[in-house]
Design a protein around this motif. Structure first.
Motif, PDB file in Angstrom:
ATOM      1  N   GLY A  29     -89.457 -35.836   8.594  1.00 30.58           N
ATOM      2  CA  GLY A  29     -88.222 -36.103   7.867  1.00 30.58           C
ATOM      3  C   GLY A  29     -88.164 -37.840   7.792  1.00 30.58           C
ATOM      4  O   GLY A  29     -87.805 -38.404   6.970  1.00 30.58           O
ATOM      5  N   ARG A 232     -92.107 -28.546  10.060  1.00 29.19           N
ATOM      6  CA  ARG A 232     -93.204 -28.666  10.970  1.00 29.19           C
ATOM      7  C   ARG A 232     -93.439 -27.456  11.849  1.00 29.19           C
ATOM      8  O   ARG A 232     -92.267 -26.747  12.141  1.00 29.19           O
ATOM      9  N   LYS A 237     -88.168 -26.501  16.500  1.00 29.57           N
ATOM     10  CA  LYS A 237     -87.668 -26.043  15.092  1.00 29.57           C
ATOM     11  C   LYS A 237     -87.164 -24.609  15.039  1.00 29.57           C
ATOM     12  O   LYS A 237     -86.779 -24.060  13.980  1.00 29.57           O
ATOM     13  N   LEU A 297     -96.844 -27.482   2.066  1.00 31.62           N
ATOM     14  CA  LEU A 297     -96.385 -27.298   0.863  1.00 31.62           C
ATOM     15  C   LEU A 297     -96.138 -28.728   0.186  1.00 31.62           C
ATOM     16  O   LEU A 297     -95.579 -29.587   0.978  1.00 31.62           O
ATOM     17  N   GLN A 299     -94.810 -31.915  -2.271  1.00 37.01           N
ATOM     18  CA  GLN A 299     -93.407 -32.167  -2.598  1.00 37.01           C
ATOM     19  C   GLN A 299     -93.499 -32.022  -4.161  1.00 37.01           C
ATOM     20  O   GLN A 299     -92.304 -31.475  -4.629  1.00 37.01           O
ATOM     21  N   LEU A 323     -83.665 -32.738   6.734  1.00 38.50           N
ATOM     22  CA  LEU A 323     -83.687 -32.887   5.336  1.00 38.50           C
ATOM     23  C   LEU A 323     -83.915 -31.383   4.694  1.00 38.50           C
ATOM     24  O   LEU A 323     -83.311 -31.344   3.584  1.00 38.50           O
ATOM     25  N   VAL A 324     -84.528 -30.659   5.193  1.00 38.70           N
ATOM     26  CA  VAL A 324     -84.715 -29.449   4.740  1.00 38.70           C
ATOM     27  C   VAL A 324     -83.701 -28.617   4.083  1.00 38.70           C
ATOM     28  O   VAL A 324     -83.501 -28.188   3.155  1.00 38.70           O
ATOM     29  N   GLU A 327     -82.395 -30.311   0.788  1.00 39.91           N
ATOM     30  CA  GLU A 327     -83.571 -29.946  -0.067  1.00 39.91           C
ATOM     31  C   GLU A 327     -83.488 -28.633  -0.772  1.00 39.91           C
ATOM     32  O   GLU A 327     -83.054 -28.406  -1.878  1.00 39.91           O
TER      33      GLU A 327
HETATM   34  N1  UDP Z   1     -92.227 -31.061   4.027  1.00 38.49           N
HETATM   35  C1  UDP Z   1     -93.029 -31.176   3.180  1.00 38.49           C
HETATM   36  N2  UDP Z   1     -93.997 -29.757   3.102  1.00 38.49           N
HETATM   37  C2  UDP Z   1     -94.340 -29.213   4.287  1.00 38.49           C
HETATM   38  C3  UDP Z   1     -93.141 -28.999   5.301  1.00 38.49           C
HETATM   39  C4  UDP Z   1     -92.190 -30.163   5.265  1.00 38.49           C
HETATM   40  O1  UDP Z   1     -93.127 -31.777   2.330  1.00 38.49           O
HETATM   41  O2  UDP Z   1     -95.122 -28.113   3.988  1.00 38.49           O
HETATM   42  C5  UDP Z   1     -91.151 -31.996   4.287  1.00 38.49           C
HETATM   43  C6  UDP Z   1     -89.711 -31.379   3.815  1.00 38.49           C
HETATM   44  O3  UDP Z   1     -89.565 -31.015   2.514  1.00 38.49           O
HETATM   45  C7  UDP Z   1     -88.889 -32.486   4.454  1.00 38.49           C
HETATM   46  C8  UDP Z   1     -89.597 -32.912   5.817  1.00 38.49           C
HETATM   47  O4  UDP Z   1     -91.089 -32.591   5.482  1.00 38.49           O
HETATM   48  O5  UDP Z   1     -88.557 -33.496   3.601  1.00 38.49           O
HETATM   49  C9  UDP Z   1     -89.159 -32.317   6.925  1.00 38.49           C
HETATM   50  O6  UDP Z   1     -87.862 -33.058   7.271  1.00 38.49           O
HETATM   51  P1  UDP Z   1     -86.789 -32.632   8.356  1.00 38.49           P
HETATM   52  O7  UDP Z   1     -85.696 -33.601   8.366  1.00 38.49           O
HETATM   53  O8  UDP Z   1     -86.254 -31.155   7.785  1.00 38.49           O
HETATM   54  O9  UDP Z   1     -87.461 -32.347   9.682  1.00 38.49           O
HETATM   55  P2  UDP Z   1     -88.297 -33.198  10.785  1.00 38.49           P
HETATM   56  O10 UDP Z   1     -89.672 -33.208  10.246  1.00 38.49           O
HETATM   57  O11 UDP Z   1     -87.761 -34.703  10.494  1.00 38.49           O
HETATM   58  O12 UDP Z   1     -88.085 -32.643  12.031  1.00 38.49           O
END
Ligand code: UDP
Length: 424
Positions: A29, A232, A237, A297, A299, A323-324, A327
């Motif tokens: 994030g 992650r 998580k 995955l 974007q 953020l998930v 999204e």
């Molecule tokens: N994300 C991604 N691909 C993946 C896994 C996660 O692009 O395979 C992105 C997800 O879309 C989001 C971010 O990583 O934008 C994770 O943000 P979040 O605030 O949910 O968690 P954080 O990583 O900050 O703990």
């Protein structure tokens, strides 16, 4: 010409490089936040430089994202990946190299927006050395995080002290949810200035593809019941809670039940080990035939995964924002999330999804099943979720609020420096 065109800002994110692939252990994030905020601010007329630490000699030192927005990688310690808990000792070198960059380029940043406690320390030094104003976003609070994990790292006391100092000395702290502000006040300090400006998401990128079209693209059936996790691989998580909940689902045994777990990992590193642990649980519970690990995955493909899912689950033990969740909501997909932190702000239980107590696999199973059992209600929740994101969490809205805050702080500086005119 807009007066802001001349205005420079440095975003500092020592361990979260805004220019790298998202979805790996240390990339999540924060990386997305810094990049999206930086790019949106540049569009609003700011000159944005995003500073991070170089972790490989193969990385470019400067990445130009768009006009007036670039990532600058500074050396601090060995040019290799170092887990964030071991980075503090390298920060003085980061500060030195930041000052050297400024000197070589004839720049002094009047305003610095720091991200995560490590960068907050850098910002506090720059404030002392050259009077830069500081805005800070925590992304995670040690005082909350250490309550949710079993092994407290050695760096904990330093982190807690730095987090308190920045709250009390920065010109402004940005809390991303009312819950995060409340944690700062009750667990860190009653002093300091806090504004609430949430995280955002790209409402054009998510929500364009229908569930049906997304399923065709991903090879899923229209009748499938798709439960999905993205993020992650980190014990915080709570992926284990999700797996155990799906193991108890009333739809267990239905050939259409599918559990999709998306996110990157590196074998041998902490995320690789967490993925192995989760795979072990999936295997032990006899769920391997309907659980899909997609790996990281991009974007580009993510919008299709969110849209294809019946429900997206965010089972974190602790989540400052998440953020998930937004999204998925932007993709018309309801969210079942832990009743913690920023998730209490983004997910409105019974309206845009459901909240369940963290680590409570039975409650998660019930919540997931309620949505899987009722496609009409799923659609209603999904549409309300989309509306909530449009109204509250678009990056452009978020960047506009940040831009107004920066302008206000910079104007305050000008006023402070103006000579006092004595009335005659
Ligand atoms: N994300 C991604 N691909 C993946 C896994 C996660 O692009 O395979 C992105 C997800 O879309 C989001 C971010 O990583 O934008 C994770 O943000 P979040 O605030 O949910 O968690 P954080 O990583 O900050 O703990």
């Amino acid at each position: 010409m807009n007066s802001r065109t001349e205005q420079r800002i440095a975003l500092i994110s020592v361990h979260g490089d805004p220019a790298i692939e998202i979805g790996k252990e240390e990339a999540g994030g924060q990386n997305v936040y810094v990049r999206q905020v930086g790019e949106a601010l540049a569009q609003l007329g700011w000159q944005v430089d995003m500073f991070t630490r170089k972790v490989s000699t193969e990385q470019d030192t400067i990445v130009q994202h768009r006009p007036n927005c670039r990532t600058i990688r500074l050396e601090a310690g060995a040019v290799e990946f170092v887990p964030r808990d071991n980075l503090f000792g390298n920060l003085p070198e980061f500060v030195d190299n930041f000052l050297e960059f400024q000197r070589l380029n004839g720049i002094t940043y009047p305003l610095i927006h720091t991200n995560y406690w490590l960068s907050s320390w850098v910002g506090m030094q720059l404030k002392k050395i050259q009077g830069s104003k500081q805005v800070h976003t925590y992304h995670s609070l040690g005082a909350v995080k250490y309550n949710t994990i079993k092994t407290i790292p050695l760096i904990a006391s330093t982190r807690l002290a730095v987090e308190k100092e920045v709250l009390e000395t920065a010109e402004r702290i940005v809390a991303t949810s009312p819950q995060e502000k409340e944690h700062m006040r009750s667990l860190v300090s009653t002093k300091g200035n806090i504004d609430i400006i949430p995280c955002g998401t790209d409402i054009e990128q998510f929500g364009r593809i229908s569930r049906q079209a997304a399923r065709v693209q991903l090879g899923l059936n229209p009748e499938d019941k798709v439960v999905m996790y993205v993020g992650r691989f980190d014990p915080r998580k709570g992926i284990e809670t999700l797996v155990r909940a799906v193991g108890k689902s009333q739809f267990r045994g239905d050939k259409h039940l599918k559990l999709i777990i998306g996110g990157g990992s590196r074998p041998g590193q902490s995320d690789g080990m967490e993925r192995e642990r989760i795979e072990g649980i999936v295997h032990e519970l006899g769920m391997s035939d309907f659980t899909i690990f997609t790996g990281r995955l991009s974007q580009e493909i993510l919008p299709s995964y969110y849209a294809a899912a019946d429900v997206c689950v965010v089972p974190s033990h602790y989540e400052p924002f998440g953020l998930v969740a937004i999204e998925a909501m932007a993709s018309n997909t309801p969210v079942v999330a832990s009743d913690v932190g920023g998730l209490q702000f983004t997910v409105v239980s019974e309206e845009t999804g459901l909240l369940a107590p963290p680590q409570d696999e039975d409650a998660f199973a019930v919540a997931i099943d309620r949505i899987l059992a009722n496609p009409q209600w799923r659609d209603k929740l999904g549409q309300a979720a989309r509306r909530r994101v449009e109204n509250k969490f678009s990056w452009n809205g978020v960047a506009t609020q940040l831009s107004e805050l920066y302008t206000q702080l910079l104007q305050a500086k000008v006023q402070e420096e103006e000579p006092v005119l004595l009335s005659s």
